[in-house]
Design a protein around this motif. Structure first.
Motif: not given
Length: 411
Positions: A322-325, A360-366
């Motif tokens: 959540q913080v990363l997002t 960034l979205g892909v990185m945070i998810k994976r």
């Protein structure tokens, strides 16, 4: 009873008392035993603590990278055991470091020459600001591509040198903490391959090299760059007093987001658009730094907790994604604001902002925050993935605007 008889009784009594009082310190010389031999603890003894499913194993690690002993302790008793095989330090057999003279290797390791990702993370903000500032250069002509390229290459050299100096300063501050972390215990100062005094002299040489590069830029750059040295020197202290040392690192690593403007002759004090763009780009990069370093911090989260090292990963372990997002959205929003301030076109907003949001979205998810290997992969490759798309978008926008400006002149 004679004096000799009384005197001879003092030694076993003292030894027994010492063992009893130091039972809670398994690393103490009176407790570290193997068979009937007491093991000495040499200067700068490094201790690593590994916790298994039941007993706790304590490894005494000498600065020459040789294992001294290993003992297994429980909550009530201390029993000797055979040495536990731990990989010792071996000189690099492949890569750039393997071809260097043996005496140079510790210094190359000290500046992380074999791990250049940190230099790239320091370099990208410089490139961002250079490309963002290029369209704002004073008329009659926008900064030509060769000038932009030459400035970018100078920034690359400066990033390598200053990142090396920062690593050396960090290892000097952390010389008593690094031996307690599995990933850092073999660093040159921690293992005794480079003395603190030699590291200090080496730092001075690197700073002089950085100054030589800085003097190749316009004189104004000297005054903008000097305050960053304070951040470089004090960042390692942050992890001792706050759970947010990544924020201090962001303030340090993002400084290049300001430097591209004076490097191309854009006066930040007189140009309001450039001033706003520099401020927004700088804070955007601070958010990016906190984001990727939070992933990096998860590699050491267990050892940091044992060694008393603070980090944002420890503080927000349960809500990390959540913080990363939130950091990613902040980064992209501020980046878009910098583009608006400079009058950027669609190539920037689609390429840089859109690309950053997707990567960034892909990185945070994976990213698997429980896997050291996976965190390292995303830290290394995320640098090029996100930094690359931002750079390409900025470069495309600059080239489009440069072509339009020269097309109008020729018309």
């Amino acid at each position: 009873m004679s004096w000799c008889q009384i005197h001879n009784l003092r030694v076993p009594v003292r030894r027994a008392f010492s063992r009893a009082t130091n039972a809670h310190r398994p690393w103490h010389p009176t407790v570290l035993t193997q068979g009937s031999h007491c093991l000495s603890v040499p200067r700068r003894l490094a201790l690593d603590t590994y916790t298994g499913s039941s007993p706790r194993t304590l490894i005494a690690y000498h600065t020459s990278t040789k294992l001294l002993s290993a003992t297994t302790t429980t909550t009530t008793t201390t029993t000797p055991s055979s040495p536990i095989p731990i990989q010792e330090y071996t000189p690099p057999q492949t890569g750039l470091l393997s071809i260097l003279p043996r005496s140079w290797v510790p210094y190359a390791e000290l500046i992380r020459l074999d791990k250049p990702t940190g230099s790239y993370y320091l370099y990208f903000p410089c490139v961002f600001s250079t490309l963002l500032a290029a369209p704002l250069t004073a008329p009659p002509a926008m900064a030509p591509p060769l000038t932009v390229l030459g400035t970018s290459l100078l920034f690359l050299a400066g990033a390598v040198v200053m990142r090396g100096a920062g690593c050396t300063i960090n290892d000097l501050w952390d010389r008593n903490l690094d031996p307690h972390v599995a990933r850092t215990r073999l660093r040159p100062i921690a293992r005794g391959a480079v003395t603190p005094f030699k590291a200090l002299v080496f730092t001075g040489a690197q700073l002089l090299a950085g100054l030589a590069i800085l003097l190749q830029f316009p004189p104004a750059c000297f005054f903008y760059a000097t305050p960053s040295l304070l951040l470089v020197a004090t960042y390692p202290l942050a992890k001792r007093v706050t759970y947010y040392p990544q924020f201090v690192l962001g303030l340090t690593f993002s400084w290049g987001a300001i430097m591209g403007f004076p490097a191309l002759g854009v006066d930040l004090l007189q140009n309001g658009a450039a001033q706003a763009a520099a401020a927004l780009l700088y804070t955007s990069n601070v958010a990016w730094t906190v984001l990727y370093d939070m992933i990096y911090a998860h590699m050491d989260i267990k050892d940091d907790a044992k060694a008393g090292i603070k980090s944002i990963a420890l503080k927000h372990d349960k809500e990390t994604k959540q913080v990363l997002t939130g950091l990613a959205l902040t980064q992209v929003a501020l980046l878009a604001g910098a583009g608006i301030a400079t009058g950027a076109g669609p190539a920037f907003f689609v390429g840089s902002c859109g690309g950053a949001l997707v990567t960034l979205g892909v990185m945070i998810k994976r990213v698997n925050l429980k896997s050291v290997k996976n965190c390292w992969w995303w830290f290394v490759n995320g640098c090029w993935i996100t930094g690359g798309v931002i750079t390409l978008g900025l470069a495309a926008d600059y080239l489009v605007r440069y072509s339009e400006a020269h097309g109008e002149e020729s018309a």
